[in-house]
Motif scaffolding. Structure first.
Motif, PDB file in Angstrom:
ATOM      1  N   GLU A   1       0.522  -1.114  -0.035  1.00 26.13           N
ATOM      2  CA  GLU A   1       0.031   0.118   0.303  1.00 26.13           C
ATOM      3  C   GLU A   1       1.039   1.307  -0.193  1.00 26.13           C
ATOM      4  OE1 GLU A   1      -3.348   0.447   2.381  1.00 26.13           O
ATOM      5  OE2 GLU A   1      -3.687   2.284   2.958  1.00 26.13           O
TER       6      GLU A   1
ATOM      7  N   TYR B   1       2.285   1.373  -3.323  1.00 27.99           N
ATOM      8  CA  TYR B   1       1.692   1.785  -4.443  1.00 27.99           C
ATOM      9  C   TYR B   1       1.234   3.635  -3.993  1.00 27.99           C
ATOM     10  CZ  TYR B   1      -2.291   2.166  -7.496  1.00 27.99           C
ATOM     11  OH  TYR B   1      -3.581   2.394  -8.424  1.00 27.99           O
TER      12      TYR B   1
ATOM     13  N   SER C   1      -6.617  -4.988   1.047  1.00 22.69           N
ATOM     14  CA  SER C   1      -5.967  -4.412   0.085  1.00 22.69           C
ATOM     15  C   SER C   1      -4.997  -4.948  -1.222  1.00 22.69           C
ATOM     16  CB  SER C   1      -4.278  -4.140   0.970  1.00 22.69           C
ATOM     17  OG  SER C   1      -4.731  -3.794   2.147  1.00 22.69           O
TER      18      SER C   1
ATOM     19  N   ILE D   1      -5.299  -5.105  -4.275  1.00 21.29           N
ATOM     20  CA  ILE D   1      -5.861  -3.804  -4.964  1.00 21.29           C
ATOM     21  C   ILE D   1      -4.601  -3.072  -5.605  1.00 21.29           C
ATOM     22  CG2 ILE D   1      -8.011  -3.134  -5.817  1.00 21.29           C
ATOM     23  CD1 ILE D   1      -7.873  -1.200  -3.433  1.00 21.29           C
ATOM     24  N   TYR D   2      -4.033  -3.260  -4.392  1.00 22.68           N
ATOM     25  CA  TYR D   2      -1.972  -2.275  -4.253  1.00 22.68           C
ATOM     26  C   TYR D   2      -1.234  -3.008  -5.012  1.00 22.68           C
ATOM     27  CZ  TYR D   2      -5.010   0.679  -1.141  1.00 22.68           C
ATOM     28  OH  TYR D   2      -6.576   1.685  -0.534  1.00 22.68           O
TER      29      TYR D   2
END
Lengths: 402, 437
Positions: free
Chosen positions: A274, A277, A308, A310-311
């Protein structure tokens, strides 16, 4: 007495959708599923502790029931705390050894060549199987020689030059088994012009929670809240971890399950991808060379629960030359120490079987996952090397530097 | 995080919109907390079943214009008949591309049978619920066998039979009931009662001997033409299982939707999610959107429960959070609210007027028509009454329609999801064009 503050089980409308997404109930009839083990039986357990069901032990704490629940019932927390509050913990040498990752790590890293040699001998495995109920088919992760902290203390000076810093909770796996991951995390953060600080830390407590050593888990948690909290109190530093389950424990399990005040660290703690990112989004992207590989990505349950994934996918997509194949999100079955128990071994294998087949079908150059125990499960059941996303990122950097 | 479009809510409305946007190449994320109402649904798609709750509409497309004229604030009015038709053909094509064929009865409504044997009007159904063979067999006054599996407590064939016989369509049909015991099944030794549709479904999917089960079905159904069985014939291999049962027994196999978890609904959910993923959409299942920043009529960013400090940015946003049950709206003694952005809601302020006269009344309940107030483009109004231009509302969170009375639930979800998606694609291409100029 019913604790009126904790009646989230009352929001359960018995739709049984959670059971539809439970990886354990999917493969065994021995586990009645999260709806029954959680909210249903909690009503009875409150009234009479003799109604506690032995099937609780089959829950692998993957948290997929909580993701599925349309009524926001904290099903896995109910099951987890029922294990704690109502089940009498029997003395088990195996559970003790499996859950004391700190202790085992400290001892083993000292004698790592010998330990690694012995844990691979079939006669040792046979004894572990017969006397400790640790299935002989399981491979133990290799221990490293010395600890990551020892490496880091030698390289601490290089971190002083950075203006921005971050506290890195390395966790037991990096400290005792996989120094390369820790080094990769440091390299990647440094490439983003962020220096690394390491605080005093104990095992995050995930294996202790899973094996119902709640007192010891609370002790470790309090220690971590104190030391990590102190490390960040006079600055706006974040705390990151490269293990999805460690992050989950620090950020959520301490408060939700252990009922501790983790406010000094909860909002500061993030999973490593995260932070990376966010830097990438700001345009802070280090130079990378094409890796030119095809990789399959497996999202671990606890990362999924934190929202998380997606990160991780976000940063992987920024690596040039990476052909990324996303695996359908499901549990791999290892679930930390769960797969190392004889009574759960077959369940663990059956849960993962679909993923193994899908990986084989993709024929990747390697598999990427954020969780160390998912890595063990996948490496044991497929022929593919399985690495952490940050490790791949660091390889792209290294390629660049050379 | 930066997307072209972020959709809040992963039900049928959100997924339709997501599939539309992703199919046009937009970078799209769906954030969903908890599984959607599809898991509670029949798995059939309604378009328009009734004007008043008492009549039955046979040809919805023919009636649509009149319906729109009579209901000037209805979401269908905002879509218009052409968009609704486009939305349905888009939806049907997309699920079909993913391997699920929805049967449309030559654009006429048909009915599906509920677990208690009542009939519901609907427009598209999975092939095991309605197809040409079932329709043709029905005209021949078939003999029907309603069969349950021992131990499944969410279905009572005898009740179904009584209710079916009350209906004039079934008056002349012979209906028999019976049950079979699944061979070789492993049950939880501690708790044999935990035997729900999903458990049986897994047995079908994994290890059941279809030869044995076919001969058991035949022994109960005898010379019946149609065998009605609760919909638990598999989640992964259902096409093969149903086909094989049909071939082995010679009966038409008819699946009756069950109480939740509804396997027919989950099949549709799986198909939509796979389609969306295949088109490159991102689906975040473990988080909940808790708010965002609105200024000058634009929603700038949103944030979630698990990452309250992370801002998620998108050009356009979609609110598809559903109705009260899904958490799209909340109510207390005083008022009704939209919990994410506190949007303006259309509802009757007098609490005594929220409910209808009886639980199962043909006139349904007023609260079902409460929802977010929007303009003709599905844009809502913020807490201080300002129009939010880049936020679109779709599905059950919308006001002025009653899915139960009208039989429009999934139809409104698909049509408004499609309409929102179309507008978002236009916004994006318009913006690209402007940037280009």
């Amino acid at each position: 007495m019913i604790n009126l503050e904790n009646i989230s089980f009352d929001h359960c409308i018995k739709c049984t959708i959670c059971t539809g997404y439970c990886p354990v109930a999917k493969v065994t009839h021995l586990y009645p599923g999260p709806k029954q083990s959680g909210p249903d039986l909690e009503r009875l357990r409150i009234k009479n502790q003799r109604l506690v069901d032995a099937s609780l032990k089959y829950c692998n704490n993957c948290k997929r029931c909580e993701i599925a629940c349309p009524s926001d019932v904290k099903i896995a927390d109910i099951i987890g705390s029922a294990k704690w509050k109502y089940s009498k913990k029997k003395l088990s040498l195996r559970d003790f050894l499996l859950s004391r990752t700190d202790l085992m790590g400290r001892v083993s890293t000292f004698f790592s060549p010998i330990v690694n040699f012995f844990t691979r001998l079939s006669v040792v495995k046979f004894f572990l199987d017969v006397f400790l109920n640790i299935p002989s088919k399981r491979k133990f992760p290799k221990y490293a020689y010395k600890t990551f902290r020892q490496w880091f203390s030698k390289n601490r000076d290089s971190q002083e030059n950075f203006e921005r810093k971050i506290v890195y909770f390395h966790g037991c796996y990096v400290n005792y088994n996989d120094h390369d991951l820790g080094k990769a995390a440091v390299a990647v953060l440094n490439a983003l012009k962020i220096g690394v600080v390491i605080a005093r830390e104990k095992c995050c407590g995930v294996p202790l929670i899973a094996n119902s050593y709640f007192k010891k888990a609370c002790k470790n948690a309090n220690h971590n809240i104190k030391t990590l909290g102190k490390a960040v109190e006079s600055s706006d530093m974040k705390i990151i971890s490269s293990s999805s389950s460690c992050t989950f424990a620090l950020k959520y399990e301490y408060a939700n399950l252990l009922e501790l005040d983790n406010s000094p660290i909860a909002d500061r703690t993030e999973y490593i991808t995260e932070i990376i990112y966010q830097e990438f989004e700001k345009g802070n992207i280090p130079k990378m060379k094409p890796v030119n590989i095809k990789a399959a990505y497996h999202a671990p349950c606890h990362l999924e629960r934190m929202g998380s994934v997606i990160y991780t996918i976000g940063i992987l997509k920024k690596i040039p030359g990476l052909e990324l194949k996303l695996l359908h999100s499901e549990c791999c079955g290892m679930s930390g120490t769960y797969g190392f128990k004889k009574e759960c071994y077959q369940i663990s294998q059956d849960i993962g079987s679909d993923i193994f087949k899908k990986i084989d079908k993709i024929k990747p150059d390697l598999v990427i996952t954020d969780c160390e125990t998912c890595k063990w499960q996948i490496e044991e059941n497929t022929v593919y090397e399985t690495i952490h996303p940050v490790t791949l990122l660091s390889r792209a950097l290294e390629a660049n530097n050379s | 995080m930066n997307y072209d479009c972020i959709i809040i809510g992963g039900g049928i409305a959100g997924l339709t919109c997501g599939i539309k946007c992703a199919s046009e190449g937009l970078r799209c994320a769906i954030i969903s907390s908890g599984m959607s109402a599809l898991h509670f649904s029949s798995g059939s798609i309604d378009l328009l079943g009734s004007h008043s709750g008492q009549d039955v509409i046979k040809e919805p497309y023919t009636e649509l214009n009149r319906f729109i004229e009579e209901n000037s604030e209805h979401p269908y009015k905002k879509c218009g008949a052409d968009t609704i038709k486009d939305a349905f053909s888009f939806f049907q094509n997309e699920v079909s591309a993913q391997g699920l064929d929805l049967f449309s009865n030559e654009e006429k409504n048909h009915f599906h049978v509920t677990p208690v044997g009542t009939l519901k009007t609907t427009f598209l159904s999975q092939q095991s619920v309605f197809n040409k063979k079932i329709r043709d067999a029905f005209f021949r006054k078939p003999k029907i066998a309603v069969i349950n599996i021992d131990g499944f407590r969410d279905f009572y064939p005898a009740v179904g039979r009584i209710n079916l016989k009350k209906n004039r369509l079934f008056k002349d049909c012979e209906i028999i009931t019976g049950s079979i015991s699944l061979p070789d099944i492993k049950l939880n030794p501690k708790n044999p009662h935990e035997f729900r549709s999903i458990d049986i479904c897994r047995i079908f999917d994994s290890y059941l001997d279809l030869n044995k089960i076919s001969s058991l079905i035949s022994s109960v159904a005898g010379d019946a033409d149609i065998v009605g069985i609760p919909a638990f014939l598999g989640l992964n291999n259902y096409t093969v299982i149903i086909k094989s049962l049909r071939e082995k027994t010679g009966y038409i196999i008819y699946e009756i939707p069950t109480l939740p978890p509804s396997i027919l609904g989950i099949r549709l959910d799986n198909i939509l999610k796979s389609r969306y993923a295949e088109l490159g959409g991102v689906f975040i299942a473990g988080d909940r959107v808790i708010g965002g920043k609105i200024s000058n009529g634009i929603l700038e960013y949103i944030h979630t429960e698990n990452h309250p400090e992370t801002r998620l940015y998108a050009g356009s946003y979609v609110l598809s959070t559903g109705s009260f049950f899904s958490g799209g709206m909340t109510s207390n003694v005083e008022k009704i609210q939209e919990p994410v952005f506190d949007l303006a809601i259309d509802y009757d302020k007098g609490r005594e007027n929220w409910r209808g006269q009886a639980f199962f009344h043909p006139q349904s309940h007023p609260f079902l028509s409460f929802g977010v107030k929007t303009n003709d483009y599905l844009n809502p109004y913020g807490p201080s009454g300002e129009l939010i231009e880049n936020l679109f509302c779709t599905g059950a969170v919308l006001s002025h329609y009653d899915p139960v009375k009208e039989g429009t639930g999934s139809g409104v979800a698909i049509s408004t999801g499609f309409l929102a998606g179309t507008q978002i694609v236009q916004r994006k291409t318009g913006q690209n064009k402007r940037d280009h100029d």
